[in-house]
Design an enzyme around this catalytic site. Structure first.
Site, PDB file in Angstrom:
ATOM      1  CG  ASP A  10      -1.866   1.300   1.184  1.00  0.00           C
ATOM      2  OD1 ASP A  10      -2.288   1.643   0.374  1.00  0.00           O
ATOM      3  OD2 ASP A  10      -1.883   1.883   2.442  1.00  0.00           O
ATOM      4  CB  SER A  11       0.314   4.793  -0.607  1.00  0.00           C
ATOM      5  OG  SER A  11      -0.903   4.761   0.108  1.00  0.00           O
ATOM      6  CB  CYS A  73      -3.254   0.541  -2.301  1.00  0.00           C
ATOM      7  SG  CYS A  73      -3.135   2.279  -3.050  1.00  0.00           S
ATOM      8  CD  GLU A 151      -0.003   6.870   5.897  1.00  0.00           C
ATOM      9  OE1 GLU A 151       1.053   6.857   6.569  1.00  0.00           O
ATOM     10  OE2 GLU A 151      -0.542   5.689   5.450  1.00  0.00           O
ATOM     11  CB  CYS A 185      -9.087   4.635   0.519  1.00  0.00           C
ATOM     12  SG  CYS A 185      -7.541   5.119   1.023  1.00  0.00           S
ATOM     13  CG  HIS A 187      -4.982   4.972   4.537  1.00  0.00           C
ATOM     14  ND1 HIS A 187      -4.221   4.500   3.238  1.00  0.00           N
ATOM     15  CD2 HIS A 187      -3.714   5.595   5.037  1.00  0.00           C
ATOM     16  CE1 HIS A 187      -3.028   4.606   3.450  1.00  0.00           C
ATOM     17  NE2 HIS A 187      -2.692   5.387   4.396  1.00  0.00           N
TER      18      HIS A 187
END
Ligand code: DGL
Length: 273
Positions: A10-11, A73, A151, A185, A187
């Site tokens: 994932d990012s 992702c 994040e 997403c 996240h």
């Protein structure tokens, strides 16, 4: 081969939503996770850049000998749609398994999709939902700030900043009377409680990380790649930026200390296309 690890990327931290579920489902599997924390977020970058990053991420995992790759992702899954054909191992993204779960969960056929800007602009989930049932009404909203919240460890449902951003983004969807919402997403499941609170618990949330992990089990079975070892599997995490921030948030999220299992990797030097 079957003892080789499952590669997940994932990012940043979002893909841990898939790791968490996969480890629960398959405790004997070895997992290698790559979070491209030096280049997160992906979701507001160009198609070309997202494809290049996705190829580099997959190359890194392949260099570790993984037997399967999961792009945990939504952005990569929506934009780098040809990645699957370039890989020598089985692959899944998050879009198809998540849309499938939403299509089965909805009763009214009114489904919301939230994701990064790249994901929403691609129409990936919407197209997949309408392919499954053309009578669905699909409402999309991009929520790029959710990625930054996660994040930066703004994940508590009681946090005023989290509540404010959630309301700003989800007001329109709430007014559409959706009964199902795709957290498109990976996240986003990390702030699912705040999202659920705002929607007053009336909307079924579909977790893209979780649904993808469930699908990955089927994919392993199909390719006869289950690890037959009786030993508990190991998890190794690699990040492209400093390990400290990742460690802290990963620990909150996974509910365990990932101290020595996290290493830094300089992807730009190792795999420049
Ligand atoms: N977790 C990612 C996704 O599922 C990426 C978020 C981002 O890097 O913008 O879309």
């Amino acid at each position: 081969m079957t003892e080789n690890a499952i590669g997940i990327f994932d990012s940043g931290l979002g893909g841990l939503t898939a790791v968490k579920e996969l480890v629960k489902l398959l405790p004997n599997e070895n997992v290698i996770y790559f979070g491209d924390t030096a280049r997160v977020p992906y979701g507001n970058r160009s198609k070309r850049t997202i494809i290049r990053y996705a190829e580099q991420d997959a190359d890194f995992l392949l260099s570790r000998g993984v037997k399967m790759i999961i792009a945990a992702c939504g952005t990569v899954s929506s934009v780098a749609v040809n990645l699957k054909d370039e890989l020598p191992v089985p692959f899944t993204g998050v879009v198809a398994p998540t849309a499938y779960a939403a299509a089965h969960a909805t009763k009214s056929g009114r489904i919301g999709v939230i994701g990064t800007s790249a994901t929403v602009n691609s129409g990936s989930y919407k197209n997949e939902l309408l392919r499954l049932d053309s009578s669905f009404s699909v409402f999309q909203q991009d929520c790029p700030l959710f990625v930054s919240l996660v994040e930066n460890s703004f994940i508590s449902a009681d946090d005023d900043i989290v509540k404010m951003v959630v309301e700003r983004y989800l007001k329109g969807l709430k007014e559409q009377n959706i009964d199902t919402l795709i957290l498109g997403c990976t996240h986003f499941p990390i702030i699912a409680q705040a999202i659920s609170n705002y929607l007053e618990g009336r909307v079924t949330l579909i977790d893209s990380g979780k649904e993808t992990a469930l699908y990955a089990v089927k994919l392993l079975e199909k390719h006869k790649l289950f690890n037959r070892s009786e030993q508990p599997g190991s998890c190794r995490y690699y990040v492209s930026d400093t390990v400290e921030d990742f460690r802290r948030t990963a620990e909150i999220f996974l509910g365990k200390n990932v101290g020595n299992e996290v290493s830094h990797i300089n992807l730009e030097h190792a795999f420049v296309h």
